[in-house]
Write a protein that holds these residues in place. Structure first.
Motif, PDB file in Angstrom:
ATOM      1  N   ARG A 159       0.824  -1.200   0.000  1.00 49.13           N
ATOM      2  CA  ARG A 159       0.000   0.000   0.000  1.00 49.13           C
ATOM      3  C   ARG A 159       0.865   1.259   0.000  1.00 49.13           C
ATOM      4  O   ARG A 159       0.494   2.277  -0.592  1.00 49.13           O
ATOM      5  N   ASN A 160       2.024   1.180   0.621  1.00 40.96           N
ATOM      6  CA  ASN A 160       2.919   2.346   0.632  1.00 40.96           C
ATOM      7  C   ASN A 160       3.431   2.686  -0.761  1.00 40.96           C
ATOM      8  O   ASN A 160       3.455   3.849  -1.170  1.00 40.96           O
ATOM      9  N   SER A 161       3.849   1.661  -1.516  1.00 35.89           N
ATOM     10  CA  SER A 161       4.362   1.918  -2.871  1.00 35.89           C
ATOM     11  C   SER A 161       3.243   2.411  -3.780  1.00 35.89           C
ATOM     12  O   SER A 161       3.455   3.286  -4.627  1.00 35.89           O
ATOM     13  N   LEU A 162       2.039   1.855  -3.590  1.00 38.99           N
ATOM     14  CA  LEU A 162       0.904   2.321  -4.383  1.00 38.99           C
ATOM     15  C   LEU A 162       0.592   3.780  -4.060  1.00 38.99           C
ATOM     16  O   LEU A 162       0.334   4.589  -4.952  1.00 38.99           O
ATOM     17  N   ARG A 163       0.656   4.110  -2.767  1.00 34.14           N
ATOM     18  CA  ARG A 163       0.365   5.479  -2.342  1.00 34.14           C
ATOM     19  C   ARG A 163       1.366   6.465  -2.959  1.00 34.14           C
ATOM     20  O   ARG A 163       0.986   7.542  -3.416  1.00 34.14           O
ATOM     21  N   GLU A 164       2.638   6.080  -3.003  1.00 33.09           N
ATOM     22  CA  GLU A 164       3.657   6.939  -3.591  1.00 33.09           C
ATOM     23  C   GLU A 164       3.438   7.102  -5.090  1.00 33.09           C
ATOM     24  O   GLU A 164       3.627   8.180  -5.658  1.00 33.09           O
ATOM     25  N   ALA A 165       3.026   6.018  -5.738  1.00 36.46           N
ATOM     26  CA  ALA A 165       2.769   6.078  -7.181  1.00 36.46           C
ATOM     27  C   ALA A 165       1.599   7.001  -7.474  1.00 36.46           C
ATOM     28  O   ALA A 165       1.641   7.807  -8.416  1.00 36.46           O
ATOM     29  N   VAL A 166       0.546   6.897  -6.672  1.00 36.30           N
ATOM     30  CA  VAL A 166      -0.622   7.759  -6.857  1.00 36.30           C
ATOM     31  C   VAL A 166      -0.238   9.219  -6.648  1.00 36.30           C
ATOM     32  O   VAL A 166      -0.655  10.101  -7.411  1.00 36.30           O
ATOM     33  N   ARG A 167       0.592   9.471  -5.640  1.00 33.13           N
ATOM     34  CA  ARG A 167       1.027  10.840  -5.378  1.00 33.13           C
ATOM     35  C   ARG A 167       1.816  11.387  -6.572  1.00 33.13           C
ATOM     36  O   ARG A 167       1.605  12.527  -6.995  1.00 33.13           O
ATOM     37  N   ALA A 168       2.709  10.570  -7.122  1.00 32.31           N
ATOM     38  CA  ALA A 168       3.512  11.007  -8.268  1.00 32.31           C
ATOM     39  C   ALA A 168       2.644  11.264  -9.492  1.00 32.31           C
ATOM     40  O   ALA A 168       2.816  12.265 -10.203  1.00 32.31           O
ATOM     41  N   LEU A 169       1.691  10.380  -9.743  1.00 31.37           N
ATOM     42  CA  LEU A 169       0.829  10.534 -10.923  1.00 31.37           C
ATOM     43  C   LEU A 169      -0.149  11.691 -10.766  1.00 31.37           C
ATOM     44  O   LEU A 169      -0.586  12.270 -11.762  1.00 31.37           O
ATOM     45  N   SER A 170      -0.461  12.030  -9.529  1.00 35.48           N
ATOM     46  CA  SER A 170      -1.337  13.187  -9.321  1.00 35.48           C
ATOM     47  C   SER A 170      -0.580  14.485  -9.599  1.00 35.48           C
ATOM     48  O   SER A 170      -1.163  15.472 -10.064  1.00 35.48           O
TER      49      SER A 170
END
Length: 223
Positions: free
Chosen positions: A40-51
């Motif tokens: 979930r942490n890596s997904l959260r970072e990816a979402v933050r970057a894509l946002s």
């Protein structure tokens, strides 16, 4: 590949494949992480970057959505890059404009309407005989933006618009703050407008090249 990069790549594949479409809401974080085999942490970072690059829109209390993916939205990040450039890349950005703008201007020659031509002419006439540098810069950017819109290519238009942020305006202001330049700039704009009015794509391309190259030369001298 870093874990976050892997997460970004997996979300990108979902968008490219059509599994996620513009406007779609992403599954819950726990569900999406499990489906993609991610923490979930890596997904959260990816979402933050894509946002940050406007691919995803995180709405607090609602969820995360795929944006419209419109080029104008996605290429807004380019303006940020232009605005934080180093001084030694100023001329490089203008060189990119010198490549792209003549093409956009040539494309506009076969698409611009009488109303579009009238609007561009009215903007030039509104400058008057002795415009200030600020007015000239604003009119210059508005003229180029107006021509680019008539290229009919939203990606090209967005790229050029991204090259015209605050830093670009500062660069152009430096290049135009020379006595006698105003008349030359307006004259070149009118030459471009005349070629567009004639529907002459090659003349429009040539005048746009002359115009951008002139700004580039004046900036080189200013630097």
């Amino acid at each position: 590949m870093a874990v976050t990069d892997e997460a970004i790549e997996k979300i990108k594949k979902m968008i490219v494949s059509g599994e996620l479409r513009p406007g779609d809401r992403l599954p819950k974080e726990s569900e999406l992480a499990a489906a993609l085999g991610l923490s979930r942490n890596s997904l959260r970072e990816a979402v933050r970057a894509l946002s940050l690059i406007r691919v995803l829109d995180v709405r607090q209390g609602d969820g995360t959505y795929v944006t419209s993916l419109d080029p104008q939205v996605l290429l807004e990040a380019l303006r940020f890059v232009v605005d934080v450039h180093r001084d030694d890349t100023e001329l490089e950005f203008l060189a990119v404009r010198r490549i792209l703008e003549p093409a956009a201007t040539a494309m506009a020659a076969s698409r611009i309407t009488p109303a579009g031509l009238a609007a561009l002419a009215a903007e030039l006439d509104a400058l008057g005989p002795s415009p200030s540098v600020e007015a000239l810069v604003a009119a210059d950017l508005a003229f180029h933006r107006g021509v680019a819109r008539w290229s009919g290519n939203t990606v090209l238009c967005s790229l050029l618009d991204g090259l015209s942020g605050a830093a670009a305006r500062a660069r152009i202001r430096r290049a135009l703050a020379v006595e006698g330049v105003a008349d030359r700039i307006v004259g070149e704009h009118r030459a471009v407008l005349g070629a567009l009015r004639d529907g002459d794509a090659e003349a429009a391309r040539s005048w746009a090249t002359v115009h951008i190259a002139g700004v580039e030369q004046r900036l080189r001298q200013a630097l």
